[in-house]
Enzyme design. Sequence first.
Site, mmCIF file in Angstrom:
data_model
loop_
_atom_site.group_PDB
_atom_site.id
_atom_site.type_symbol
_atom_site.label_atom_id
_atom_site.label_comp_id
_atom_site.label_asym_id
_atom_site.label_seq_id
_atom_site.Cartn_x
_atom_site.Cartn_y
_atom_site.Cartn_z
ATOM 1 N N GLU A 229 0.838 -1.200 0.000
ATOM 2 C CA GLU A 229 0.000 0.000 0.000
ATOM 3 C C GLU A 229 0.877 1.256 0.000
ATOM 4 O O GLU A 229 1.862 1.297 0.732
ATOM 5 C CB GLU A 229 -0.919 0.005 1.226
ATOM 6 N N HIS A 248 -7.835 0.966 1.948
ATOM 7 C CA HIS A 248 -7.655 0.828 3.404
ATOM 8 C C HIS A 248 -8.537 1.844 4.161
ATOM 9 O O HIS A 248 -8.052 2.668 4.929
ATOM 10 C CB HIS A 248 -6.184 1.012 3.782
#
Length: 295
Positions: A229, A248
């Site tokens: 990420e 997220h």
Amino acid sequence: MPHSGPRSEAERSDLLAGAVGAIIASEPITENMIATAGNLKVIARSGVGYDSVDLQAATKHQVAVCSTPGVNHHAVAELALGLMLSMARQIHRVIPEVAAGNWPRAAGTELRGKTLGIIGYGPSGQALAALGLALGMQVVVHTSHPQPPVSAVSFQDLQATAQAADYLSLHSRPTGAGPLVDALLLSQMKPSAVLINTARGSLVDESALLEAVNNGVIAGAALDVINEEPLPASHPLRGQERILVFSHLAGQTLEARQRAGMMAAESVIAVLEGRKPVHQVNQPSPKPTTQWSQL
């Protein structure tokens, strides 16, 4: 203005220089950063997980590490339910189609009567189970701690939970023994099943998942967390028709952020005042207490 986007390690290290306490989100805190922050006594993570912090290095350098469990479990459960609804009714596809001038009328499916499989039965798993039951779903759970007992919830082993689930939602911590959802577990799921992950990216073998979805082993997946990420532009999970990827967001509600910030601040204050914080996850030898001023 709040910072937007990832910081380099040098930038993160500069922020810690001279600090006695730090409240962090999910950016990595490395051994080098901790070693060069000579005054640092406490790192408080504004979230449940703390795997972004080098815990061994923090303990070695006498830095307490704290987390904020229980602040976002309703937010996580609600997003998991939202991902299920989006996959069932194809909401994520309909919105851009209508915006583009089309009028799609494809039939979706209902959640009522389906089986919700939950792996992990902490606060977010329990909250999602309650939502599933309220919608008329059958709930099957795999956990090493089947508490509190709920008569409407069936506790099963991992294989039985995967085999029964129309929606398999992950709410467990990494085991350290590799991905929990691998090619074998995916092969045991229904061809119509959907995988939901709002827990940790490392729980899923992404290559095996991509192959399973593309080959029809399972119907699809909705992922709020991934191994890398932010997701690189060239990542193979991007642009997949039957894999929905979010950024997220599970714990990102105003209410959860407020609770997390308050709990993290309380942990920092406790350490700086020489008290033990409630949710400390390591046991370093305390550094000598120095004077600090409350703003």
